[in-house]
Write an enzyme that holds these catalytic residues in place. Structure first.
Site: not given
Length: 234
Positions: A92, A120, A203
């Site tokens: 993240g 990100n 994903d």
């Protein structure tokens, strides 16, 4: 329209899989700090290669020994090179968050610093100049801490459906920063992995163990001449 819906769905999955709730992020950061501290205590005398990145470096969904930094450590060990690899990847992580924690990570001598951040930012649509400036600031901080640290910048690309202008300009950030700062560049960290379902997890963005092996090869192509040169200087 169906393909567009799939793209939007994929972006939503990527966004949430890369991000973490604040309390979980804090816990992961504390765990990482403990690991780094332990590695520092147990590896005195070795040269240090520090991988500073997000979930791609951390190895989201994989065992720690399957991550590309761990594979780089195996490669170095097989060549009897006295290097310790520190995996400072955090799922993240954005460039802004990385900038905020970089000083703590540099509480040790680092011979080679591998900077893998930016993906990100792109997935969140953060202004490109902000991403560029944060990466520049991180490079500046590392250089100020130790001008002799070899810096490797990992290039990144975004899915084309995010928008052609944005993705094109995003891709340019990395080679331009590398050239302006005279640092080493991995042209595209996920070369030969991105877009290949068999090499990525469900994903579609995080490499499988097999994909990480290819990523390690991409990194080693740039890292090998650096560690070879450092060994010859000894």
């Amino acid at each position: 329209m169906k393909n567009l819906g799939i793209c939007y769905a994929l972006l939503i999955i990527i966004f949430f899989s890369c991000g973490e709730a604040n309390n979980k992020q804090k816990e992961k950061k504390e765990e990482q700090q403990e690991v780094v501290a332990e590695e520092n205590e147990n590896s005195e005398g070795s040269k240090t290669i520090l991988f500073f990145g997000n979930s791609l470096t951390a190895g989201l969904g994989l065992e720690s020994e399957e991550t590309f930094p761990a594979l780089i450590q195996e490669k170095l060990d097989s060549l009897n090179m006295d290097y310790r690899v520190i995996n400072a990847g955090l799922s993240g992580e954005t460039t802004a968050a990385g900038k905020n924690r970089i000083n703590w990570v540099l509480n040790q001598d680092v011979d080679v610093f591998v900077l893998e951040l930016g993906a990100n930012d792109g997935l969140r649509g953060i202004p490109l100049e902000e991403t560029r400036q944060n990466l520049q600031d991180i490079i500046d901080i590392v250089t100020e801490k130790n001008p002799d640290t070899e810096i490797i910048l990992a290039g990144m690309q975004l899915p084309p459906n995010i928008g052609q202008d944005y993705t094109t300009e995003f891709r340019k950030i990395f080679p331009e920063l590398a050239e302006n700062n005279n640092v080493h560049l991995i042209p595209f960290l996920l070369e030969d992995v991105a877009g290949r379902p068999e090499l990525n997890q469900q994903d579609g963005i995080h490499p499988t163990a097999e994909g990480q092996e290819i990523v390690a090869k991409n990194v080693w192509e740039v890292l090998e001449p650096i560690v070879d040169a450092e060994n010859q200087e000894e």
